[in-house]
Write a protein that holds these residues in place. Structure first.
Motif, PDB file in Angstrom:
ATOM      1  N   VAL A 135       0.796  -1.217   0.000  1.00 28.30           N
ATOM      2  CA  VAL A 135       0.000   0.000   0.000  1.00 28.30           C
ATOM      3  C   VAL A 135       0.832   1.272   0.000  1.00 28.30           C
ATOM      4  N   TRP A 136       2.031   1.252   0.580  1.00 34.04           N
ATOM      5  CA  TRP A 136       2.901   2.414   0.506  1.00 34.04           C
ATOM      6  C   TRP A 136       4.314   2.018   0.902  1.00 34.04           C
ATOM      7  N   CYS A 137       5.262   2.898   0.562  1.00 35.27           N
ATOM      8  CA  CYS A 137       6.665   2.655   0.904  1.00 35.27           C
ATOM      9  C   CYS A 137       7.256   3.851   1.636  1.00 35.27           C
ATOM     10  N   LEU A 138       8.100   3.575   2.608  1.00 30.84           N
ATOM     11  CA  LEU A 138       8.900   4.580   3.289  1.00 30.84           C
ATOM     12  C   LEU A 138      10.311   4.486   2.717  1.00 30.84           C
ATOM     13  N   THR A 139      11.237   5.262   3.262  1.00 33.20           N
ATOM     14  CA  THR A 139      12.599   5.222   2.738  1.00 33.20           C
ATOM     15  C   THR A 139      13.294   3.900   3.029  1.00 33.20           C
ATOM     16  N   ASN A 140      12.911   3.225   4.124  1.00 32.05           N
ATOM     17  CA  ASN A 140      13.612   2.000   4.520  1.00 32.05           C
ATOM     18  C   ASN A 140      12.721   0.767   4.579  1.00 32.05           C
ATOM     19  N   ALA A 141      11.473   0.876   4.165  1.00 30.50           N
ATOM     20  CA  ALA A 141      10.571  -0.281   4.220  1.00 30.50           C
ATOM     21  C   ALA A 141       9.372  -0.047   3.319  1.00 30.50           C
ATOM     22  N   CYS A 142       8.786  -1.142   2.856  1.00 31.39           N
ATOM     23  CA  CYS A 142       7.502  -1.086   2.156  1.00 31.39           C
ATOM     24  C   CYS A 142       6.477  -1.844   2.993  1.00 31.39           C
ATOM     25  N   ILE A 143       5.250  -1.335   2.990  1.00 31.59           N
ATOM     26  CA  ILE A 143       4.208  -1.894   3.845  1.00 31.59           C
ATOM     27  C   ILE A 143       3.125  -2.514   2.977  1.00 31.59           C
ATOM     28  N   ALA A 144       2.836  -3.777   3.266  1.00 34.01           N
ATOM     29  CA  ALA A 144       1.702  -4.471   2.661  1.00 34.01           C
ATOM     30  C   ALA A 144       0.623  -4.547   3.734  1.00 34.01           C
ATOM     31  N   ALA A 145      -0.609  -4.267   3.372  1.00 36.26           N
ATOM     32  CA  ALA A 145      -1.663  -4.243   4.385  1.00 36.26           C
ATOM     33  C   ALA A 145      -3.014  -4.530   3.768  1.00 36.26           C
ATOM     34  N   ASN A 146      -3.894  -5.053   4.623  1.00 33.73           N
ATOM     35  CA  ASN A 146      -5.252  -5.343   4.193  1.00 33.73           C
ATOM     36  C   ASN A 146      -6.095  -5.552   5.438  1.00 33.73           C
ATOM     37  N   VAL A 147      -7.394  -5.625   5.253  1.00 34.60           N
ATOM     38  CA  VAL A 147      -8.278  -5.985   6.359  1.00 34.60           C
ATOM     39  C   VAL A 147      -7.880  -7.368   6.850  1.00 34.60           C
ATOM     40  N   GLY A 148      -7.807  -7.532   8.175  1.00 35.48           N
ATOM     41  CA  GLY A 148      -7.450  -8.823   8.758  1.00 35.48           C
ATOM     42  C   GLY A 148      -8.616  -9.792   8.634  1.00 35.48           C
ATOM     43  N   ASP A 149      -8.588 -10.600   7.593  1.00 34.31           N
ATOM     44  CA  ASP A 149      -9.655 -11.559   7.334  1.00 34.31           C
ATOM     45  C   ASP A 149      -9.832 -12.483   8.534  1.00 34.31           C
ATOM     46  N   ALA A 150     -11.079 -12.641   8.998  1.00 29.33           N
ATOM     47  CA  ALA A 150     -11.349 -13.447  10.198  1.00 29.33           C
ATOM     48  C   ALA A 150     -10.884 -14.894  10.016  1.00 29.33           C
TER      49      ALA A 150
END
Length: 201
Positions: A135-150
Motif C-alpha cells: 500500500v505504501w513505501c517509506l525510505t527504509n521499508a515497504c508496507i503491505a496491508a489489508n483488512v485482517g480476514d477473520a
C-alpha cells in the motif's frame, strides 16, 4: 496501565499511534497498483533466490494504546532482524476494542527493493494462500496491508508457522517463515505494555 508523561515517551507513543491509525498520512511513496488485466496473484516469479540472508524472529508481543474519547487499539506484533541487527520483517495485527471480526488490520513491513505488483502471499502451515497488496513505501521499508480476514486470523491462532512469499526486483521469489506457536495466547492475553495519551487542555 502505565501512564507516561515523559515528553520523549509521549512523542514515541504519538508517532506509533499515527502509524496505527492514520496510515494515509505517513510520508512516503504510494505503492503503485497493478496495471492491465493481470491480478496480483498472477505475477509469476522467474525463479527462487538461491541465497537468503538469515532472519531471526523474536517473540510475539501485544501493545495497547488509548487516547481520551476513543476505543483502545491493540497491536499484536512480531519482528525479525538480519544477523547485522537491521530490521528485516515486521508483522502486525491491529485491532480496535469493540469492533467485531473483519475489522482488524493486518500489515507487514518488508525491505525495499521488492516487486510491488506481486504483493505478499501468506500461507499458514499447508493451507490456502492469502494475498496482501503493498500500500505504501517509506525510505527504509515497504508496507503491505489489508483488512485482517477473520478466517486468516483463526488459521494463525491454530497454526504453527506463517510463510511469507514475496518477489524481489529481479523477479526472484523470496520466502521467510514466522513462528505462530505463541500468536493465539499473546493476542488473547494481556498486553505486555499499555500507553495512555493524556491531552492537556
Amino acid at each position: 496501565m502505565s501512564r507516561r508523561r515523559n515528553p520523549q515517551t509521549l512523542l514515541i507513543a504519538a508517532a506509533t499511534l499515527s502509524i496505527l491509525l492514520l496510515p494515509g498520512l505517513v510520508s512516503g511513496q504510494q505503492a503503485t497498483p497493478p496495471t492491465g488485466d493481470k491480478s496480483q496473484g498472477e505475477v509469476a516469479p522467474q525463479g527462487q533466490r538461491a541465497t537468503i540472508r538469515q532472519i531471526k524472529y523474536g517473540d510475539w508481543q501485544k501493545f495497547c494504546f488509548k487516547t481520551p474519547g476513543s476505543n483502545q487499539v491493540c497491536r499484536t506484533t512480531i519482528s525479525g532482524n538480519f544477523d547485522t541487527g537491521q530490521s528485516a520483517v515486521r508483522a502486525d495485527l491491529i485491532e480496535r476494542e469493540g469492533e467485531g471480526e473483519g475489522k482488524a488490520r493486518l500489515q507487514l513491513f518488508l525491505p525495499v527493493g521488492m516487486y510491488l505488483q506481486a504483493g505478499v502471499k501468506l500461507t499458514v502451515d499447508q493451507g490456502k494462500p492469502h494475498q496482501i497488496p503493498y500500500v505504501w513505501c517509506l525510505t527504509n521499508a515497504c508496507i503491505a496491508a489489508n483488512v485482517g480476514d477473520a478466517a486468516l486470523i483463526r488459521e494463525m491462532e491454530k497454526g504453527q508457522k506463517l510463510q511469507l512469499d514475496v518477489v524481489d526486483s529481479g523477479m526472484q521469489s523470496v520466502t521467510t517463515t514466522l513462528p505462530l506457536n505463541q500468536f493465539a495466547s499473546v493476542r488473547q492475553g494481556a498486553p505486555v505494555r499499555s500507553f495512555e495519551q493524556d491531552i492537556d487542555e
